[in-house]
Design a protein around this motif. Structure first.
Motif, mmCIF file in Angstrom:
data_model
loop_
_atom_site.group_PDB
_atom_site.id
_atom_site.type_symbol
_atom_site.label_atom_id
_atom_site.label_comp_id
_atom_site.label_asym_id
_atom_site.label_seq_id
_atom_site.Cartn_x
_atom_site.Cartn_y
_atom_site.Cartn_z
ATOM 1 N N GLU A 184 43.925 -11.828 31.945
ATOM 2 C CA GLU A 184 43.469 -13.137 32.440
ATOM 3 C C GLU A 184 42.172 -13.021 33.229
ATOM 4 O O GLU A 184 41.379 -13.960 33.262
ATOM 5 N N LEU A 185 41.946 -11.881 33.859
ATOM 6 C CA LEU A 185 40.716 -11.662 34.616
ATOM 7 C C LEU A 185 39.589 -11.110 33.748
ATOM 8 O O LEU A 185 38.525 -10.752 34.262
ATOM 9 N N TRP A 207 41.119 -2.321 31.672
ATOM 10 C CA TRP A 207 42.299 -2.158 32.516
ATOM 11 C C TRP A 207 43.539 -2.752 31.838
ATOM 12 O O TRP A 207 44.637 -2.214 31.967
ATOM 13 N N ALA A 208 43.361 -3.855 31.124
ATOM 14 C CA ALA A 208 44.487 -4.468 30.412
ATOM 15 C C ALA A 208 45.011 -3.533 29.328
ATOM 16 O O ALA A 208 46.230 -3.387 29.155
ATOM 17 N N GLY A 222 50.545 -5.995 35.057
ATOM 18 C CA GLY A 222 49.153 -5.573 35.118
ATOM 19 C C GLY A 222 48.396 -5.951 33.862
ATOM 20 O O GLY A 222 47.234 -6.388 33.925
ATOM 21 N N THR A 223 49.043 -5.804 32.703
ATOM 22 C CA THR A 223 48.404 -6.173 31.445
ATOM 23 C C THR A 223 48.051 -7.658 31.433
ATOM 24 O O THR A 223 46.931 -8.048 31.086
#
Length: 88
Positions: free
Chosen positions: A39-40, A45-46, A33-34
């Protein structure tokens, strides 16, 4: 208060292996998830996934240490069950 039957040491099972598996699974998902959120460009959230990954990594280390310690002393079969305490 429950009375000890004397058979607990032979029947007791440690949840450490299950906890290790769950912590490792959580660590893998949190790391994934990180990376994906970074990357997004979803920095919040990271960071959240990174904190969860850090907590899971600490849990893996603690569980590995406890597993490495081995079993602790338990009374043998020749030790009678404890008698309940009379509280009056």
């Amino acid at each position: 208060m429950a009375m000890r039957t004397g058979s607990e040491p032979s029947e007791a099972r440690s949840p450490l292996r299950l906890r290790m598996g769950l912590a490792a699974w959580g660590l893998l998902w949190a790391l994934a998830g990180t990376v994906i959120f970074a990357e997004l460009s979803r920095i919040g959230w990271a960071v959240a996934c990174g904190v969860i990954a850090l907590l899971a990594a600490v849990d893996v280390v603690v569980v590995a240490h406890r597993m490495h310690q081995g079993p602790h002393w338990q009374p043998g079969r020749n030790i009678p069950p404890y008698r309940p305490i009379n509280r009056r």
